[in-house]
Motif scaffolding. Sequence first.
Motif, PDB file in Angstrom:
ATOM      1  N   GLU A   1      -4.439  -3.659   8.311  1.00  0.00           N
ATOM      2  CA  GLU A   1      -3.532  -2.455   8.181  1.00  0.00           C
ATOM      3  C   GLU A   1      -2.780  -2.317   6.808  1.00  0.00           C
ATOM      4  OE1 GLU A   1      -2.824  -1.838  12.932  1.00  0.00           O
ATOM      5  OE2 GLU A   1      -1.141  -2.160  11.795  1.00  0.00           O
ATOM      6  N   ARG A   2      -2.052  -3.530   6.512  1.00  0.00           N
ATOM      7  CA  ARG A   2      -1.538  -3.616   5.315  1.00  0.00           C
ATOM      8  C   ARG A   2      -2.403  -3.406   4.009  1.00  0.00           C
ATOM      9  NH1 ARG A   2       1.352  -8.788   4.499  1.00  0.00           N
ATOM     10  NH2 ARG A   2       0.131  -9.569   6.210  1.00  0.00           N
ATOM     11  N   SER A   3      -3.635  -3.796   4.240  1.00  0.00           N
ATOM     12  CA  SER A   3      -4.623  -3.770   3.146  1.00  0.00           C
ATOM     13  C   SER A   3      -4.991  -2.371   2.817  1.00  0.00           C
ATOM     14  CB  SER A   3      -5.825  -4.567   3.282  1.00  0.00           C
ATOM     15  OG  SER A   3      -5.468  -5.953   3.446  1.00  0.00           O
ATOM     16  N   ILE A   4      -5.093  -1.810   3.988  1.00  0.00           N
ATOM     17  CA  ILE A   4      -5.501  -0.258   4.000  1.00  0.00           C
ATOM     18  C   ILE A   4      -4.486   0.398   3.202  1.00  0.00           C
ATOM     19  CG2 ILE A   4      -6.109   1.935   5.216  1.00  0.00           C
ATOM     20  CD1 ILE A   4      -7.520   0.028   7.196  1.00  0.00           C
ATOM     21  N   LEU A   5      -3.247   0.386   3.784  1.00  0.00           N
ATOM     22  CA  LEU A   5      -2.078   1.007   3.240  1.00  0.00           C
ATOM     23  C   LEU A   5      -1.901   0.476   1.536  1.00  0.00           C
ATOM     24  CD1 LEU A   5       0.459   0.641   6.082  1.00  0.00           C
ATOM     25  CD2 LEU A   5      -1.234   2.854   5.589  1.00  0.00           C
ATOM     26  N   TYR A   6      -1.958  -0.510   1.473  1.00  0.00           N
ATOM     27  CA  TYR A   6      -1.958  -1.084  -0.025  1.00  0.00           C
ATOM     28  C   TYR A   6      -2.720  -0.316  -1.031  1.00  0.00           C
ATOM     29  CZ  TYR A   6      -2.147  -3.990  -4.396  1.00  0.00           C
ATOM     30  OH  TYR A   6      -2.324  -4.535  -5.465  1.00  0.00           O
ATOM     31  N   TRP A   7      -4.052  -0.393  -0.471  1.00  0.00           N
ATOM     32  CA  TRP A   7      -5.163   0.254  -1.451  1.00  0.00           C
ATOM     33  C   TRP A   7      -4.921   1.954  -1.701  1.00  0.00           C
ATOM     34  CZ3 TRP A   7      -7.317  -2.134  -5.151  1.00  0.00           C
ATOM     35  CH2 TRP A   7      -7.537  -3.590  -4.738  1.00  0.00           C
ATOM     36  N   ASP A   8      -4.280   2.411  -0.581  1.00  0.00           N
ATOM     37  CA  ASP A   8      -3.976   4.030  -0.545  1.00  0.00           C
ATOM     38  C   ASP A   8      -2.989   4.211  -1.613  1.00  0.00           C
ATOM     39  OD1 ASP A   8      -4.353   6.606   0.579  1.00  0.00           O
ATOM     40  OD2 ASP A   8      -2.251   6.348   1.293  1.00  0.00           O
ATOM     41  N   VAL A   9      -2.045   3.456  -1.486  1.00  0.00           N
ATOM     42  CA  VAL A   9      -0.808   3.440  -2.695  1.00  0.00           C
ATOM     43  C   VAL A   9      -1.432   3.206  -3.903  1.00  0.00           C
ATOM     44  CG1 VAL A   9       1.232   2.597  -3.463  1.00  0.00           C
ATOM     45  CG2 VAL A   9       1.120   2.590  -0.811  1.00  0.00           C
ATOM     46  N   MET A  10      -2.350   2.319  -4.205  1.00  0.00           N
ATOM     47  CA  MET A  10      -2.896   2.302  -5.436  1.00  0.00           C
ATOM     48  C   MET A  10      -3.703   3.639  -5.857  1.00  0.00           C
ATOM     49  SD  MET A  10      -2.444  -0.575  -6.740  1.00  0.00           S
ATOM     50  CE  MET A  10      -0.696  -0.430  -6.266  1.00  0.00           C
ATOM     51  N   ARG A  11      -4.244   4.068  -4.950  1.00  0.00           N
ATOM     52  CA  ARG A  11      -4.859   5.413  -5.024  1.00  0.00           C
ATOM     53  C   ARG A  11      -3.800   6.607  -5.505  1.00  0.00           C
ATOM     54  NH1 ARG A  11      -5.377   9.961  -2.258  1.00  0.00           N
ATOM     55  NH2 ARG A  11      -4.048   9.228  -0.660  1.00  0.00           N
ATOM     56  N   GLN A  12      -2.774   6.617  -4.972  1.00  0.00           N
ATOM     57  CA  GLN A  12      -1.835   7.529  -5.043  1.00  0.00           C
ATOM     58  C   GLN A  12      -1.155   7.184  -6.327  1.00  0.00           C
ATOM     59  OE1 GLN A  12       1.120   8.405  -1.859  1.00  0.00           O
ATOM     60  NE2 GLN A  12      -0.035   6.914  -0.648  1.00  0.00           N
ATOM     61  N   ARG A  13      -1.068   5.999  -7.130  1.00  0.00           N
ATOM     62  CA  ARG A  13      -0.464   5.606  -8.206  1.00  0.00           C
ATOM     63  C   ARG A  13      -1.515   5.986  -9.271  1.00  0.00           C
ATOM     64  NH1 ARG A  13      -0.772  -0.251 -10.706  1.00  0.00           N
ATOM     65  NH2 ARG A  13      -2.893   0.285 -10.717  1.00  0.00           N
ATOM     66  N   GLY A  14      -2.926   5.767  -9.126  1.00  0.00           N
ATOM     67  CA  GLY A  14      -3.750   6.390 -10.104  1.00  0.00           C
ATOM     68  C   GLY A  14      -3.737   7.940 -10.167  1.00  0.00           C
ATOM     69  N   ASN A  15      -3.576   8.705  -8.893  1.00  0.00           N
ATOM     70  CA  ASN A  15      -3.452  10.265  -9.114  1.00  0.00           C
ATOM     71  C   ASN A  15      -2.207  10.615  -9.777  1.00  0.00           C
ATOM     72  OD1 ASN A  15      -5.724  10.281  -7.441  1.00  0.00           O
ATOM     73  ND2 ASN A  15      -4.795  10.707  -5.511  1.00  0.00           N
TER      74      ASN A  15
END
Length: 791
Positions: free
Chosen positions: A23-37
Amino acid sequence: MMTLCDPFGFGRAAFDYWRDSVERSILYWDVMRQRGNQYLEHMKQTKPSVLGFKTEVVMDGRELAHPTNYELLRVLPPEGVEIDELKRPFVVVDPRAGHGPGIGGFKPDSELGVAMRAGHPCYFIGFLPFPEPEQTVEDVVEAEIAFVRHISSLHPDTCEKPMVVGNCQAGWQIMMAAALEPDVFGPILIAGAPLSYWAGERGKAPMRYTGGITGGSWITALTSDIGNGLFDGAWLVQNFERLNPANTYWKKQYHLFDNIDKEAERYLEFERWWGGHVVLGGEEIQYIVDNLFVGNRLSTAQLVTRDGRRVDLRNVRSPVVVFCSRGDDITPPPQALGWIRDLYEGEEDIIANDQTIVYCLHDTTGHLGIFVSGSVSRKEHSEFTANMDYIDVMPPGLYETKISRASDRSDAELIERDYLLEFEARNFDELDQEVKPVAEDDRRFATVARISEINLGIYRLAVQPWIQAVNTPEMARWIRRMHPIRLGYRLMSDRNPLTVPLPVMADAVRANRHQVGQDNLYKSVEGIVSEQIVSTLNAVRDLRDSSLERIFLDVYGQPLLQAAVGLYGDAHVHRRRPGAEPEHRRFIQQRREELRERIAHGGEHEAVMRAVIYVLGGSPATDERNFKRLRASRAELEPASSLDEFKKLVREQFFILKLDREEALATLPQLLAGQTNAQIDGHIDHLDHVLAASGDLSEHSAQRFEQVKALFDQARPETLVEVPTESTPVKPAPMVEEKVEQLPASPVADNADATSAATPEPKETEPTEETQAKKAPASNKTTPRRQSRKR
């Protein structure tokens, strides 16, 4: 059944940990996606900034005679904050070192936030992502001078000049500006700003060796040519990140992963600034590297502008506050403070040049924490802002500040805020404990500067024409986009089709989160492994830095190489010492002679101010409570004078006491000649009131006050004169030996032949009957009977 199959709970703990880590991995990569946007959206803006306050443009640098991409903004106070337009304007200049603007007002607890809560009108000097064509460092400095001058014109009713804060790279820009136009600036605070680029402690400050390892500044010219005349700030950011690989490649990211449920917002907020890369002009960055990072010409007064003006930091007339930290690996204390040793031969030289330099050392905070950390803003920056009027009237000298919590002191009832800022006079031996100068290293860096000039010349002759011939604006733009740091943001954004399921998966996880506690066995093991990774990366960093330092010292320490570039035969040519030049020594001697003639000149105002400074000089340190005394003295002694006039009076009397204390005290009765008993009583009452403005005097200061009273009594008419005792002649009392006789509000040195400098002579006026009447107490006041007559 589960208890029977797994009596110790290892299996259940493993399953819980596995589910939590997924679960933390999914949330982490989603934050990385938000960072890119967030990065892509930020880069689309024409004026990207992370400033946390609303602003309005006051002046655009693109409209100046020499256009720049800088602009002056008026910061609008948030709701509930009231601004006093009569208070000193407060200006923050943001650093342009690869990142975008706004870090000085990033959040409410920031430099701007603290100043606005104190009621100051606030301004912000920011910049746009791309420089103007043919923009130079001198153009930027002139623009900042024009901005500060315009701010003063917007506040004609304010007698104090604007206080200017320069963070990091902006600090040396502001110092250059104040050296060229010293009358424009008020107090200056430089936070984490490098001014002496060769300085540093061995085993630390690895960035200072970069120029030598790369062979000089030719690599800067190459990078600018690849960018078609523009230097990508991402390269500077990459250099910062490589300083601490453990934090860059693991610690920062793992901290987010480990605390993904509460750290995402803070992480994205910071990354909006950290990833907001800007572009510098090729000519700008080349000037910076050649003259500052490699040449170290700013702190040795070797810079000359295009119109022939020398940039000498000794010309700065404003008090300078240097804020640095021992935990800063980008601008360590030697680089923030070393310019003082470069320019001056000793603390007496600082006093002779009429400069006030205050430094504050933080023990732990990093480079960004100096001007970003909320705790630093609430403590150090709040105290700097609150005490800036005090610092502005402090006599010249070198001082260090110490901050203590008010609640931990026995005199807490006399302190207005949560902390107390104290000032202690320092000498160069104490300064050297922080700067740690090494003469042999100076020769090595001078060798690098010579080799850099040679390599740059070869590059410009043999390589640069080919690079410029094949490069195009489109190619340069493509190269910037493909920079590894920029590319990392783009790849983890919605432009990557592989990230499409991430937001859906993240929403599902947040709706049904299964978080494990720190007591989970496998979570604890995860933390231990993370610490081991950090330790390994730190060990690799230390090995890298020590190896580069050893290579630098061995290569550039070779006598044959130093002789080949023209240094070894003449030891003094590699380091200019402005403070030791014959012209400067003659200037100091001339000023001392001029000042000695002023000792017996003046009247009651000079006498009272000299007495205040002398009495307060009985303490080894000072704080804002002495400012209350000086402020009370100004209100009663010089109510109609401007701050500059009052400052001139304070400094002149300080210089006189510094030059010849015994003669300065002996002439007090002469300054009061012709005064009536009532007027002298009024002066003593005034001194009583001023010195009691913030509590009782120390024992030593009280002894000095009694001495001053006796000297004042010598000026009384012959019929009524008081002396300390019947058997003791009136003369300056012997001084109690103390290690430090100076203090910032009124330091007085023990030696009579100390170097000093004269300030402009104030207009001498004889007291009129009207002014005497104002100074005299009420007519019905009884004059005390004196004990003996004047001999």
